[in-house]
Design a protein around this motif. Sequence first.
Motif, mmCIF file in Angstrom:
data_model
loop_
_atom_site.group_PDB
_atom_site.id
_atom_site.type_symbol
_atom_site.label_atom_id
_atom_site.label_comp_id
_atom_site.label_asym_id
_atom_site.label_seq_id
_atom_site.Cartn_x
_atom_site.Cartn_y
_atom_site.Cartn_z
ATOM 1 N N THR A 176 0.489 -1.150 -0.170
ATOM 2 C CA THR A 176 0.077 0.138 0.076
ATOM 3 C C THR A 176 0.854 1.274 0.143
ATOM 4 O O THR A 176 0.658 2.073 -0.971
ATOM 5 N N PRO A 177 1.802 1.498 0.964
ATOM 6 C CA PRO A 177 2.351 2.602 0.751
ATOM 7 C C PRO A 177 3.169 2.937 -0.429
ATOM 8 O O PRO A 177 3.192 4.214 -0.945
ATOM 9 N N ALA B 97 3.905 5.837 6.507
ATOM 10 C CA ALA B 97 2.588 5.620 6.446
ATOM 11 C C ALA B 97 2.304 4.995 7.949
ATOM 12 O O ALA B 97 1.189 5.299 8.408
ATOM 13 N N SER C 221 -5.990 -3.455 2.383
ATOM 14 C CA SER C 221 -4.859 -2.920 2.476
ATOM 15 C C SER C 221 -3.892 -3.713 3.642
ATOM 16 O O SER C 221 -4.406 -3.749 4.560
ATOM 17 N N ARG D 297 -7.546 7.898 3.609
ATOM 18 C CA ARG D 297 -6.999 8.576 2.279
ATOM 19 C C ARG D 297 -7.377 7.819 1.188
ATOM 20 O O ARG D 297 -7.681 8.530 0.070
ATOM 21 N N THR E 231 -1.772 -2.026 4.804
ATOM 22 C CA THR E 231 -1.728 -0.804 5.727
ATOM 23 C C THR E 231 -3.117 -0.335 6.323
ATOM 24 O O THR E 231 -3.836 -0.281 5.732
ATOM 25 N N THR F 155 -4.191 5.818 6.620
ATOM 26 C CA THR F 155 -4.098 5.747 5.209
ATOM 27 C C THR F 155 -5.389 5.063 4.498
ATOM 28 O O THR F 155 -5.872 5.321 3.118
#
Length: 377
Positions: free
Chosen positions: A113-114, A262, A141, A150, A143, A147
């Motif tokens: 993800t990041p 993140a 995700s 977002r 993460t 996040t």
Amino acid sequence: MKLIVLGLSLSSSWGNGHATTFRALLRAFAERGHDILFLERDVPWYAANRDVADPDYCRLAFYSDLADLEGWRDEIGGADAVVVGSYVPEGVAVARFVQAAARGVTAFYDIDTPVTLAKLSRGDFEYLSPDVIPGYDVYLSFTGGPTLRRIEDRYGAPAARPLYCSVDPDAYPPLDVPKKWDLSYLGTYSDDRQPTLERLLIEPARRLPDLRFVVAGPQYPDGIDWPANVDRIDHLPPAEHAAFYSASRFTLNVTRADMIAAGWSPSVRLFEAAACAVPVISDVWQGIEELFRPGREIILAESGDQVAEVLRGAGAEAMGQAARARVLDGHTAAHRAAELEAHLDGAAARKSGPIAQPQRKSAEIPVQDETYSPRAL
């Protein structure tokens, strides 16, 4: 349910962490009564390094290109859920194909993800683009934390849910083997991880020439100045991971820069090492304290001095056992399979109705509500 996964690789663990993640998750998912087909792009670097040929928990099939993938249109259309993973070759085109062909739930499983979000911000749409994100019913995700909001607010995902990596405890048991190394590290070379590896392993190795160190993983450049007391293993198959960790007094977890920024981005190696009851020394990032209790279940270090002090001390067997207990309590593949089922059911309910109704045993791991907070982990 009938689940189809189009992932980077299931057949080969060479140079990637996706294969072990998918193997543990899908085995546990199959044990919940589901039928799984894994479609993998046939590429030469994985074809030459396959360590799984015929998994007993799913069908594994290969496609050569997008035209070949067209032959799977009917199966994709008839599946209850279709999951596309990160770093799938031509992933944007694959997403458009899946979203057009599938009649069931569609999901994107971001094991990076990041890195993905950093690529999107640069306009790099190697395997995901902003225009296909809203077409996935759920964005899964690696993460958690802020996040997730977002992904929903900036990129229009209908639902972003955490699905952290996990471990199959049967594949990563503590083994009674002699301790060969004082500190080990297992991971493929990465430019942004190398400075941390230098600081937290190579520097202490130079300072402590009487101790033994090891770095296992491919793609390290020839120009690295390895101290004489640092062993190198180019590739370590998953079947040898448990013995590798168990032969270490401590092992090191190093996180990529985007994942540190993140937060809430645990590496699969973190859970695998802990499952082997090996004390873990980790770099520091936000959210790690919600996964393992610092000082009791994990050691956090920012400098070589801190690592050297730990290595000069006595062993931390109790810490390793505490970390293993934490993993068994909430981070096994069985836990993640239950979460995946809940997320897919939640997405289906938003469309029409739940798709997974397995017979549950009283001792089975409970499914958390698909809206649960990642902080609860």
